[in-house]
Design a protein around this motif. Structure first.
Motif, PDB file in Angstrom:
ATOM      1  N   UNK A  59      59.205 -17.928   5.802  1.00  0.00           N
ATOM      2  CA  UNK A  59      58.430 -18.108   4.509  1.00  0.00           C
ATOM      3  C   UNK A  59      57.631 -16.957   4.536  1.00  0.00           C
ATOM      4  N   UNK A  60      57.567 -16.350   3.229  1.00  0.00           N
ATOM      5  CA  UNK A  60      56.622 -15.048   3.068  1.00  0.00           C
ATOM      6  C   UNK A  60      55.636 -15.398   1.625  1.00  0.00           C
ATOM      7  N   UNK A  61      54.503 -15.107   1.905  1.00  0.00           N
ATOM      8  CA  UNK A  61      53.673 -15.449   0.859  1.00  0.00           C
ATOM      9  C   UNK A  61      52.548 -14.226   0.446  1.00  0.00           C
ATOM     10  N   UNK A  62      52.185 -14.153  -0.813  1.00  0.00           N
ATOM     11  CA  UNK A  62      51.062 -13.046  -0.952  1.00  0.00           C
ATOM     12  C   UNK A  62      49.765 -13.860  -1.766  1.00  0.00           C
ATOM     13  N   UNK A 120      53.286 -20.235   6.293  1.00  0.00           N
ATOM     14  CA  UNK A 120      54.039 -19.057   5.964  1.00  0.00           C
ATOM     15  C   UNK A 120      54.033 -18.296   7.405  1.00  0.00           C
ATOM     16  N   UNK A 121      55.334 -17.448   7.478  1.00  0.00           N
ATOM     17  CA  UNK A 121      55.488 -16.430   8.609  1.00  0.00           C
ATOM     18  C   UNK A 121      54.974 -15.189   8.647  1.00  0.00           C
ATOM     19  N   UNK A 122      55.009 -14.777   7.353  1.00  0.00           N
ATOM     20  CA  UNK A 122      54.403 -13.330   6.759  1.00  0.00           C
ATOM     21  C   UNK A 122      53.288 -13.790   5.434  1.00  0.00           C
ATOM     22  N   UNK A 123      52.101 -13.136   5.629  1.00  0.00           N
ATOM     23  CA  UNK A 123      51.192 -13.138   4.467  1.00  0.00           C
ATOM     24  C   UNK A 123      50.620 -11.893   4.006  1.00  0.00           C
TER      25      UNK A 123
END
Length: 282
Positions: free
Chosen positions: A2-5, A27-30
């Motif tokens: 899961x990637x988020x911005x 999330x794994x990447x933010x």
DNA sequence: ATGTCATTTTGTAAATGA
């Protein structure tokens, strides 16, 4: 994965929203924007709570304005603290981009200059900055550019195009610059997932009850190369994070990627040997 | 709506930016 911005509009002020959001959404990447902190202040406030949650981070800050970060619990390697050839505004090299390799993706968290008005020097700076962003992409296939683009890609991405005709965020040169970036082989994954939906917004002005009336803009984007774009299982705007007390004026964008097929997908759990018996139907 | 929020300071109200 899961990637988020999320443009948090001050990581310090938003801490009571950011940490519960990390716990809820996992999330794994933010990619974060507008942290408005120096590197030292970011580490003082966030290093401990992020470590507790298993995140490494890379932060590039100035202190007062701007400031971007990547949080990752799938690796964080080869951190680049600026765009190559990024223009300055005045004499200042602003904190608007940070890049790292996370989970096999080359991820850049971006906070594109606002532009202010089309006749402002900040607008020319915005276009120069977008050119540097385009030129920074060396391997589109594994690239993810995520953040506050300060551009609504089409009129569908604005609550009332008539209100913005003389404004930044919708002018043809900005949209052309975004199109050049996308033209390298990147996909606006939320739009690709929801091609026919209007009113997908990520930003609502604090003023005039704009969120309550859903008068927003879609200016926070996840642009993904062929590999990640082909693995998109879900792509959505987390409007819940814009509600309640003390929100940012932006909502997070969340993208779920299926695992890469050629990678190690981990242990395969066998199905139970005896299928579970359903209770008798009555 | 000129409507809010966050930041900073020749600072406690006003400016700047979004």
């Amino acid at each position: 994965m899961r990637l988020a911005t999320w443009n948090v509009n001050s990581a310090l002020v938003r801490l009571p929203r950011l940490l519960p959001w990390l716990d809820e959404r996992n999330p794994d990447i933010v990619c974060l924007q507008e942290t408005k902190l120096s590197d030292e202040a970011f580490a003082d406030a966030l290093a401990a709570p992020l470590a507790e949650r298993g995140y490494e981070f890379a932060h590039v800050g100035e202190g007062r304005w701007n400031g971007v970060a990547i949080l990752s619990r799938v690796g964080l390697d080869d951190v680049e603290r600026q765009l190559p050839g990024a223009p300055t505004f005045g004499d200042v090299l602003e904190a608007r981009a940070v890049t790292a390799t996370c989970g096999g993706l080359r991820v850049t968290s971006v906070y594109v200059p606002n532009g202010r008005t089309p006749d402002d020097p900040h607008y020319a700076y915005k276009l120069e900055w977008l050119a540097a962003l385009r030129d920074s992409v060396t391997d589109p296939a594994t690239t993810v550019i995520a953040g506050d683009m300060n551009i609504a890609p089409t009129d569908v991405d604005v609550w009332d195009p008539a209100v913005f005709t003389e404004s930044t965020h919708v002018t043809p040169p900005e949209r052309a610059a975004l199109a050049e970036l996308v033209g390298l082989g990147l996909i606006d994954v939320v739009r690709a997932k929801w091609p026919d939906h209007d009113r997908i917004f990520t930003y609502w002005d604090y003023r005039a009850g704009r969120f309550h009336q859903d008068l927003g803009m879609r200016i926070d984007l996840v642009l993904a190369g062929a590999d990640p774009a082909g693995r998109v299982a879900a792509a959505w705007v987390d409007r819940k994070a814009r509600k309640g007390s003390g929100p940012s004026d932006h909502a997070p964008v969340i993208v779920d990627l299926d695992e890469a097929l050629d990678g190690d997908i981990g242990p395969v759990v066998p199905p139970p040997s005896t299928p579970k018996k359903l209770p008798p139907r009555r």
